[in-house]
Design an enzyme around this catalytic site. Structure first.
Site, PDB file in Angstrom:
ATOM      1  N   TYR A 147      12.784   5.850  27.612  1.00  0.00           N
ATOM      2  CA  TYR A 147      12.712   5.366  26.229  1.00  0.00           C
ATOM      3  C   TYR A 147      14.019   5.599  25.482  1.00  0.00           C
ATOM      4  O   TYR A 147      14.357   4.854  24.566  1.00  0.00           O
ATOM      5  CB  TYR A 147      11.588   6.071  25.465  1.00  0.00           C
ATOM      6  CG  TYR A 147      10.228   5.455  25.643  1.00  0.00           C
ATOM      7  CD1 TYR A 147       9.590   5.479  26.871  1.00  0.00           C
ATOM      8  CD2 TYR A 147       9.573   4.848  24.567  1.00  0.00           C
ATOM      9  CE1 TYR A 147       8.342   4.930  27.039  1.00  0.00           C
ATOM     10  CE2 TYR A 147       8.320   4.300  24.722  1.00  0.00           C
ATOM     11  CZ  TYR A 147       7.707   4.339  25.949  1.00  0.00           C
ATOM     12  OH  TYR A 147       6.463   3.788  26.109  1.00  0.00           O
ATOM     13  N   LYS A 197       6.847  10.600  40.135  1.00  0.00           N
ATOM     14  CA  LYS A 197       7.027   9.693  41.275  1.00  0.00           C
ATOM     15  C   LYS A 197       8.127  10.304  42.130  1.00  0.00           C
ATOM     16  O   LYS A 197       9.214   9.736  42.314  1.00  0.00           O
ATOM     17  CB  LYS A 197       7.388   8.291  40.741  1.00  0.00           C
ATOM     18  CG  LYS A 197       7.383   7.197  41.795  1.00  0.00           C
ATOM     19  CD  LYS A 197       5.997   6.817  42.294  1.00  0.00           C
ATOM     20  CE  LYS A 197       6.080   5.815  43.422  1.00  0.00           C
ATOM     21  NZ  LYS A 197       4.784   5.576  44.093  1.00  0.00           N
ATOM     22  N   ASP A 229       0.918   6.971  40.824  1.00  0.00           N
ATOM     23  CA  ASP A 229       0.022   5.899  41.281  1.00  0.00           C
ATOM     24  C   ASP A 229      -1.353   6.459  41.649  1.00  0.00           C
ATOM     25  O   ASP A 229      -2.392   5.899  41.268  1.00  0.00           O
ATOM     26  CB  ASP A 229       0.638   5.081  42.434  1.00  0.00           C
ATOM     27  CG  ASP A 229       1.308   5.925  43.510  1.00  0.00           C
ATOM     28  OD1 ASP A 229       1.325   7.170  43.372  1.00  0.00           O
ATOM     29  OD2 ASP A 229       1.809   5.343  44.489  1.00  0.00           O
ATOM     30  N   ASP A 253       2.842   7.256  28.565  1.00  0.00           N
ATOM     31  CA  ASP A 253       2.438   6.099  27.753  1.00  0.00           C
ATOM     32  C   ASP A 253       1.363   5.303  28.481  1.00  0.00           C
ATOM     33  O   ASP A 253       0.312   4.976  27.935  1.00  0.00           O
ATOM     34  CB  ASP A 253       3.667   5.220  27.485  1.00  0.00           C
ATOM     35  CG  ASP A 253       3.304   3.967  26.710  1.00  0.00           C
ATOM     36  OD1 ASP A 253       2.573   4.092  25.712  1.00  0.00           O
ATOM     37  OD2 ASP A 253       3.717   2.866  27.134  1.00  0.00           O
ATOM     38  N   ASP A 257      -3.116   5.323  27.801  1.00  0.00           N
ATOM     39  CA  ASP A 257      -3.942   4.147  27.472  1.00  0.00           C
ATOM     40  C   ASP A 257      -5.066   4.000  28.496  1.00  0.00           C
ATOM     41  O   ASP A 257      -6.202   3.659  28.154  1.00  0.00           O
ATOM     42  CB  ASP A 257      -3.102   2.857  27.469  1.00  0.00           C
ATOM     43  CG  ASP A 257      -2.607   2.499  26.073  1.00  0.00           C
ATOM     44  OD1 ASP A 257      -2.355   3.445  25.285  1.00  0.00           O
ATOM     45  OD2 ASP A 257      -2.475   1.297  25.771  1.00  0.00           O
TER      46      ASP A 257
HETATM   47  C1  IPM Z   1       2.518   4.623  22.004  1.00  0.00           C
HETATM   48  C2  IPM Z   1       2.973   3.184  21.858  1.00  0.00           C
HETATM   49  C3  IPM Z   1       4.477   3.124  21.677  1.00  0.00           C
HETATM   50  C4  IPM Z   1       5.107   3.762  22.895  1.00  0.00           C
HETATM   51  C5  IPM Z   1       5.016   1.700  21.462  1.00  0.00           C
HETATM   52  C6  IPM Z   1       4.399   1.059  20.245  1.00  0.00           C
HETATM   53  C7  IPM Z   1       6.510   1.652  21.403  1.00  0.00           C
HETATM   54  O1  IPM Z   1       2.568   2.427  22.948  1.00  0.00           O
HETATM   55  O2  IPM Z   1       2.723   5.407  21.060  1.00  0.00           O
HETATM   56  O3  IPM Z   1       1.948   4.955  23.029  1.00  0.00           O
HETATM   57  O4  IPM Z   1       5.308   3.095  23.913  1.00  0.00           O
HETATM   58  O5  IPM Z   1       5.422   4.956  22.828  1.00  0.00           O
HETATM   59 MG    MG Z   2       1.326   3.459  24.301  1.00  0.00          MG
END
Ligand code: IPM
Ligand code: MG
Length: 382
Positions: A147, A197, A229, A253, A257
């Site tokens: 990032y 990884k 993975d 990240d 999710d």
């Molecule tokens: C998160 C989001 C952000 C990230 C995006 C919006 C840039 O997905 O906070 O997880 O990737 O960190």
């Molecule tokens: Mg995210």
């Protein structure tokens, strides 16, 4: 607790875009109410960030506003972004506000706890028996890696274009987040899974090396290294096996999710982003739901405010040093869910299952949770 004295805490609210303003209003309402009942006051300042800030000021967040955030006790953020500012090639983008806050304020540790409220087991696409006992904490490194590494946008003639992103990590960056993960595991089930990884990436091998060194300081905590993975697979086949998962920025990240699916809705999950700065009350941090700005449902009073409200519980615990108040908020959320109150994202599709539940909008759900702040019953989530 406040030991009878009346304290004032300084919190910056960043409503942001889409449903952000609605969920932040819900979070503020709960924090003000818990302040009334516990005897403290919140001095709120509002800061613009994201697409609305681009429209007003030409930047995703103004540097002075980042500094204002950094001088507060904590920041409560909704979400940023929306279709109006979605051009990935634009020089100014809403997400830049997040990176300016995370990087600028040194918020290197992103904590994303995932628990499954018993009443919501049916809302997850996973089989109920897989969800039994799920209680994991994703610890994502937030200010390093790909990032923040060097980037070269695509260039060259058509057919020969190339681009690159680099993924740097220093030993110190790895050590501080891994150490925090071990410390947090000590207060939980004492098991750390470090995800990487390492069969491919040099940075992952550095993570393993440093993690093994840190592990020696924590002989009471178990450690396993796992490839990203296989972790992705295990998160949906044996999610209850995980306690604390620590990993680099990009893997964290993606995996967080994925893990959010366990909780039944993205709208349920809170997060805290912490750095090293200590205030008079605790650790400075930024708190936000993990869902995005959801522009498709913005302004309709249907967004789930629970992710933000549970983020205010993390804020109370980490930044204000008020664990009892944090528990009261978590119990109020549990109690509202136990009573069958549901925002739209939590409603089962089948009418028969939905029949005994009460659908509520954002404002009414925040009100129902506020009304329950005095309750001492219910299973408090962590
Ligand atoms: C998160 C989001 C952000 C990230 C995006 C919006 C840039 O997905 O906070 O997880 O990737 O960190
Ligand atoms: Mg995210």
């Amino acid at each position: 607790m406040t030991s009878g004295q009346s304290s004032t805490y300084r919190i910056v609210a960043i409503p942001g875009d889409g449903v952000g303003p609605e969920v932040v209003a819900a979070g503020r309402r709960v924090l003000d109410a818990i302040g009334d009942s516990e005897g403290f006051r919140i001095d709120w300042t509002e800061v613009a960030a994201g697409g609305n800030a681009i429209d007003r000021f030409g930047v995703a967040i103004r540097p002075d506003d980042v500094a204002l955030c950094g001088a507060a006790d904590a920041v409560l953020l909704g979400a940023v972004g929306g279709p109006k500012w979605d051009d990935p090639k634009a020089a100014v983008r809403p997400e830049q506000a997040l990176f300016a806050l995370r990087g600028g304020l040194g918020l290197y540790a992103n904590l994303r706890p995932v628990t499954v409220h018993p009443a919501l087991v049916g809302s997850s696409p996973l089989r109920p028996e897989l969800l039994d006992g799920v209680d994991l904490l994703m610890v994502r490194e937030l200010t390093g890696g790909i990032y923040f590494g060097e980037r070269a946008e695509a260039s060259g003639p058509p057919g020969q274009r190339s681009a690159s992103d680099s993924l740097p990590y220093t030993e110190a960056e790895v050590r501080r987040i891994v150490r925090l993960a071990f410390e947090l595991a000590r207060g939980r089930r004492k098991a750390v899974t470090q995800v990487d990884k390492a069969n491919v990436l040099a940075t992952s091998r550095l993570w393993r090396l440093v993690t093994d060194e840190v592990a020696h300081e924590f002989p009471d905590v178990s450690l396993e290294h796992r490839l990203v993975d296989s972790t992705a697979m295990l998160l949906v086949t044996r999610p209850a096996d995980f306690d604390v998962v620590v990993t680099e920025n990009l893997f964290g990240d993606i995996l967080s999710d994925e893990a959010s699916v366990l909780a039944g809705s993205l709208g349920m999950l809170p997060s805290a982003s912490l750095g090293e700065r200590q205030t008079a009350h605790g650790t400075f941090g930024l708190y936000e739901p993990i869902h995005g700005s959801a522009p498709d449902i913005a302004g309709q009073d249907i967004a789930n405010p629970i992710g933000t409200i549970l983020s205010t519980a993390m804020l109370l615990r980490w930044s204000l040093g008020l664990p009892e108040a944090a528990l009261a908020v978590e119990r109020a959320v549990s109690s509202a869910l136990d009573d069958g109150l549901r925002t739209r994202d939590l409603m089962p599709e089948h009418a028969a299952l939905a029949a005994h539940l009460t659908p509520l909008g954002t404002v009414a759900m925040a009100g129902a949770i506020t009304d329950r702040l005095g309750t001492r019953a219910g299973a408090g989530a962590r």
